[in-house]
Design a protein around this motif. Structure first.
Motif, mmCIF file in Angstrom:
data_model
loop_
_atom_site.group_PDB
_atom_site.id
_atom_site.type_symbol
_atom_site.label_atom_id
_atom_site.label_comp_id
_atom_site.label_asym_id
_atom_site.label_seq_id
_atom_site.Cartn_x
_atom_site.Cartn_y
_atom_site.Cartn_z
ATOM 1 N N LYS A 37 54.480 -46.976 0.590
ATOM 2 C CA LYS A 37 54.058 -45.682 1.168
ATOM 3 C C LYS A 37 53.081 -45.973 2.302
ATOM 4 O O LYS A 37 51.866 -46.056 2.070
ATOM 5 C CB LYS A 37 53.418 -44.832 0.061
ATOM 6 N N CYS A 92 49.783 -44.117 2.545
ATOM 7 C CA CYS A 92 49.151 -43.924 1.232
ATOM 8 C C CYS A 92 47.632 -43.752 1.353
ATOM 9 O O CYS A 92 47.030 -44.046 2.389
ATOM 10 C CB CYS A 92 49.455 -45.114 0.317
ATOM 11 N N ASP A 135 46.442 -42.465 -4.214
ATOM 12 C CA ASP A 135 47.650 -43.081 -4.790
ATOM 13 C C ASP A 135 47.278 -44.233 -5.708
ATOM 14 O O ASP A 135 47.866 -44.393 -6.777
ATOM 15 C CB ASP A 135 48.557 -43.601 -3.661
#
Ligand code: GLP
Length: 234
Positions: A27, A30, A126
């Motif tokens: 990601k 993130c 995250d």
């Protein structure tokens, strides 16, 4: 909870950097929750190297740190903002405006705590990296009568002041207060990664296998659905 044992600081750091790096790869935008202290330095070094080698791109990553000393500005070499700049931020291609720590010098500390709580909640962490204090603190959540839910100002325990004085010229120079994410703030992270060296063996055992109690703040992690602990035996 996964507990992974490693044989050295280097092995722990390599795995920790691997997990943080994987998060950035999976990601690219993130939100990483970051920590200070001696434990994460080796992992940060590895992230810097991987950035230099073009293996990791931090240009869209956002970060929120756990805590900051009260009364130290970001220019003070003992502040956590300074530590993060030195160890990581100035050496990777992250945008400065995407890196966040509480402002330890805010004129209105109540407002700063509320602001930082809103910021962390709205970003949504995250992956939160944690160290652990010898008394079981995470961030600067010291042993207490309850689990503080939100970002707050805290008086540091004598043992924490003593432990952290190794980084100051004199113990009197260690700030006695800090601003920290609360236990509730930390527990909202989707994933948690805790790293600890051999000097933390006893408290880690207590936190991960003992009763869940605010007297051992890290014990609350037993209630989180996605925790990885890396413990280095040496
Ligand atoms: C400080 C930090 C904590 C950190 C702890 C352990 O008190 N506020 O977030 O986890 O130290 O640090 P070390 O890794 O140096 O043992």
């Amino acid at each position: 909870m996964r507990v992974i044992e490693k044989n050295s600081y280097e092995e722990m750091s390599a795995l920790c950097a691997g997990i943080l790096g994987a998060q950035v790869l999976i990601k690219p935008d993130c939100v990483l929750g970051l920590a200070t202290g001696s434990s994460p330095i080796g992992a940060y070094e590895r992230l810097v190297r991987q950035g230099e080698e073009g293996l990791l791109d931090f240009s869209r990553v956002r970060t929120v740190n756990l805590d900051e000393y009260c009364g130290l500005s970001g220019e003070d070499p003992q502040s956590y903002r300074y530590f993060m700049e030195e160890q990581l931020f100035s050496k990777i291609n992250i945008k400065k405006e995407n890196t966040h720590l509480p402002d330890g010098c805010a004129a209105d500390m109540e407002a700063e705590c509320a602001h930082y709580e809103r910021l962390v909640s709205s970003l949504g962490v995250d992956l939160q990296l944690l160290g652990i204090g010898h008394n079981g603190h995470i961030g600067f959540n010291e042993p207490a009568g309850d689990f503080p839910s939100k970002v707050h100002r805290v008086a540091l325990a004598e043992s924490t002041i003593k432990a952290n004085s190794r980084l100051f010229a004199r113990v009197e120079d260690v700030p006695t207060q800090a601003v920290t994410m609360g236990i509730g703030t930390i527990m909202k992270a989707k994933k948690i990664l805790l790293i600890a060296g051999p000097d933390k063996e006893a408290i880690l055992h207590e936190a991960l296998e003992g009763p869940i109690t605010p007297q051992v703040p890290a014990s609350v992690l037993q209630l989180h659905p996605d925790v990885t602990v890396i413990f280095s035996r040496k």
